[in-house]
Design a protein around this motif. Structure first.
Motif, PDB file in Angstrom:
ATOM      1  N   ILE A   1       0.834  -1.215   0.000  1.00 45.78           N
ATOM      2  CA  ILE A   1       0.000   0.000   0.000  1.00 45.78           C
ATOM      3  C   ILE A   1       0.861   1.253   0.000  1.00 45.78           C
ATOM      4  N   VAL A   2       1.893   1.277   0.848  1.00 46.70           N
ATOM      5  CA  VAL A   2       2.760   2.455   0.959  1.00 46.70           C
ATOM      6  C   VAL A   2       3.439   2.757  -0.378  1.00 46.70           C
ATOM      7  N   VAL A   3       4.000   1.742  -1.009  1.00 50.30           N
ATOM      8  CA  VAL A   3       4.698   1.953  -2.289  1.00 50.30           C
ATOM      9  C   VAL A   3       3.728   2.430  -3.363  1.00 50.30           C
ATOM     10  N   ALA A   4       2.543   1.807  -3.459  1.00 51.98           N
ATOM     11  CA  ALA A   4       1.562   2.196  -4.475  1.00 51.98           C
ATOM     12  C   ALA A   4       1.109   3.642  -4.277  1.00 51.98           C
ATOM     13  N   ALA A   5       0.888   4.053  -3.032  1.00 52.70           N
ATOM     14  CA  ALA A   5       0.457   5.428  -2.751  1.00 52.70           C
ATOM     15  C   ALA A   5       1.523   6.435  -3.142  1.00 52.70           C
TER      16      ALA A   5
ATOM     17  N   GLY B   1      -0.903  10.996   3.170  1.00 58.44           N
ATOM     18  CA  GLY B   1      -1.562  10.568   4.398  1.00 58.44           C
ATOM     19  C   GLY B   1      -1.727   9.060   4.472  1.00 58.44           C
ATOM     20  N   ILE B   2      -2.074   8.431   3.352  1.00 57.99           N
ATOM     21  CA  ILE B   2      -2.227   6.974   3.317  1.00 57.99           C
ATOM     22  C   ILE B   2      -0.897   6.284   3.601  1.00 57.99           C
ATOM     23  N   ALA B   3       0.175   6.764   2.980  1.00 52.41           N
ATOM     24  CA  ALA B   3       1.488   6.138   3.174  1.00 52.41           C
ATOM     25  C   ALA B   3       1.915   6.202   4.644  1.00 52.41           C
ATOM     26  N   VAL B   4       1.727   7.358   5.277  1.00 56.37           N
ATOM     27  CA  VAL B   4       2.136   7.522   6.676  1.00 56.37           C
ATOM     28  C   VAL B   4       1.265   6.697   7.606  1.00 56.37           C
ATOM     29  N   TRP B   5      -0.065   6.779   7.435  1.00 54.42           N
ATOM     30  CA  TRP B   5      -0.985   6.089   8.343  1.00 54.42           C
ATOM     31  C   TRP B   5      -0.843   4.562   8.231  1.00 54.42           C
ATOM     32  N   THR B   6      -0.681   4.062   7.020  1.00 54.35           N
ATOM     33  CA  THR B   6      -0.510   2.623   6.827  1.00 54.35           C
ATOM     34  C   THR B   6       0.795   2.139   7.460  1.00 54.35           C
ATOM     35  N   ALA B   7       1.841   2.938   7.344  1.00 55.39           N
ATOM     36  CA  ALA B   7       3.139   2.552   7.912  1.00 55.39           C
ATOM     37  C   ALA B   7       3.085   2.421   9.427  1.00 55.39           C
TER      38      ALA B   7
END
Length: 518
Positions: free
Chosen positions: A347-351, A457-463
């Motif tokens: 998810i992080v890489v795709a975002a 925001g998605i990359a940070v929150w998922t991490a």
């Protein structure tokens, strides 16, 4: 996942401790895993992902009955998306029909998304208590009827009222659809099947765009698209009525205590909320980010091409179809990859990649360029989304795999519900110069800036969040049957994980012996 039998630090407890540990684990190839030893004690070990298998062999692991459940779940999710996007891709037509602005029309999208969380709670708990079948049948048939009712709304106010009711019943589809489609899927096939399932949403968009292309650009043509959506929804509901209840749900209910009553169901629900409130909040915020992500990048894209890029209805529809074809491909491939690369890492890489593509996504002026960049943008946007069905299923408390994903998803939808309306309002209040010199609404800059913020925001929150890739929950009993049996339920989950680890290890030893003999 394959256990290394190497001890690991226990899974952290508490908000900040979990976030710190999760962020650190994002950069480790190994994953923490709780296992049950011979003495009945729980300890934590490191596990490593097994190599990706041929997708054809993974799909072959599903039985004919598993495929029936998966296809029905996929089709229900496709119909749900078709019904929703029948409105979003035709905002310009509806604005002309009712004599309103596009921002006014997008109010209907906001109301639909607001009410979906209520429907998710009602039908999600119904799915966990009484099964997946009849709640979905009711959902789909009523959705079709409300799609027809939209056609006969004489005023803008009536139109908004019907779309609000539409959202109430639309909310119940997601949770029951993904529970029915994925709960019987073999563990190592879940990433692939999750990616395929999520793309039912993109496929629904493609079908709606094809319908919009087929009916032409007249102000009255939007009604034909709604008729097609009504037929699709009612048809799925009727088909689902002829298939049996989820076999896993039936077996779990038989294995549970026969004295299950409503009070025990709600007692276990409140117990789950007390124990898992942090997880609930985390998933709601995660799904809020994700729903802003998809709605901001797609709901106004056809409007963006018609107004700012000055394409006609046919050109904008063709570009939309190609864009969402990219979503279907990306969601499937990236969801499949997450089985090996990790749910959160994928998810992080795709975002991050989608954020880097934003300039190429909004700057072109020709249909071909817009189609190509839209394809790759949605490849990664929906690629990240392709991981979500199985990620939510694995994070869910085992007895609430219908209600938990559906409710967290739809509450996130509710919070992000004004996304299309916000984009319309900002774009319509700021003008930029189009390629032909005409001053037009600033849809491109608005969508680009918003999507960049959301992807970050998605990359940070998922991490910072948890991951339970490869979790085994197949033998869990339905909600209301676990009161007084919490330890037993935990043991079932852990024992299933141990059994699977031993099966994988045994298969690898056999393969190694075979190579030695050769």
């Amino acid at each position: 996942m394959e256990s290394t039998h190497e001890p690991a630090e226990p899974v952290a407890k508490g908000t900040f401790a979990t976030a710190k540990q999760s962020f650190g684990d994002l950069f480790r190839w190994r994953q923490r895993r709780e296992v049950l030893n011979a003495d009945g004690e729980v300890h934590t070990e490191w596990a490593v992902p097994v190599p990706l298998k041929n997708p054809i062999s993974l799909m072959a692991q599903l039985s004919a009955k598993d495929w029936v459940f998966f296809i029905v779940g996929f089709t229900a999710w496709t119909a749900d998306a078709f019904d929703f996007h029948s409105l979003s891709i035709q905002q310009v037509k509806l604005a002309h029909f009712y004599g309103r602005t596009k921002t006014d029309i997008s109010t209907a999208i906001t109301l639909t998304l607001l009410l979906r969380s209520v429907g998710a709670a009602i039908f999600g708990f119904a799915g966990d208590k009484w099964g997946r079948k009849w709640p979905m049948v009711v959902n789909m048939v009523v959705l079709g009827l409300l799609q027809i009712a939209t056609l006969y709304c004489p005023t803008y106010g009536a139109f908004l009222g019907v779309r609000a009711l539409f959202g109430l019943f639309m909310g119940g589809v997601y949770g029951n659809a993904i529970a029915m489609a994925l709960e019987n899927s073999p563990v190592d096939a879940r990433g692939l099947m999750s990616g395929i399932l999520q793309q039912g949403y993109s496929f629904g968009y493609v079908l709606a765009a094809c319908a919009n292309l087929g009916v032409g650009g007249s102000d009255e043509s939007w009604k034909k698209v709604f008729w097609a959506g009504a037929g699709l929804s009612i048809g799925v509901g009727i088909i689902r009525a002829f298939f049996p209840e989820s076999q896993q749900f039936i077996e779990a209910r038989k294995a549970g205590k026969q004295g299950n009553i409503a009070s025990r169901f709600w007692a276990e629900t409140w117990q789950m909320l007390r124990q898992e409130w942090r997880l609930c909040i985390y998933c709601i915020i995660l799904m809020t980010w994700f729903n802003f992500y998809s709605h901001t990048s797609q709901d106004n894209y056809t409007t963006f091409m018609v107004t700012q890029k000055q394409l006609n209805n046919s050109g904008a529809s063709r570009a939309s179809i190609i864009m969402k074809a990219g979503a279907c491909v990306g969601g499937t491939i990236i969801g499949y990859t997450s089985q090996w690369f990790g749910r959160r890492r994928t998810i992080v890489v795709a975002a991050i990649v989608s954020a880097c593509l934003i300039p190429a996504w909004i700057l072109p002026t020709e249909e071909r360029s817009l189609s190509a960049t839209g394809f790759f943008m949605q490849f990664f946007v929906q690629g990240a989304w392709g991981v979500i069905p199985i990620h939510l299923n694995e994070l869910s408390p085992p007895a609430f795999r219908s209600s938990f994903p559906g409710i967290t998803y739809q509450i996130g939808n509710m919070i992000s519900s004004p996304s299309a309306q916000i984009v319309n309002a900002i774009a319509e209040s700021h003008l930029i110069r189009a390629p032909n010199g005409k001053m037009v609404e600033a849809y491109g800059p608005t969508m680009g800036i918003a999507t960049a913020i959301i992807a970050t925001g998605i990359a940070v929150w998922t991490a910072l969040g948890p991951e339970k890739r490869g979790r085994h929950f197949e033998r869990s009993m339905p909600a209301g049957m676990n009161i007084g049996h919490e330890l037993e339920a935990k043991q079932l989950d852990l024992e299933a994980g141990d059994i699977e680890a031993k099966r994988v290890e045994s298969a690898q030893h056999l393969e190694q012996d075979k190579r030695t003999v050769e």
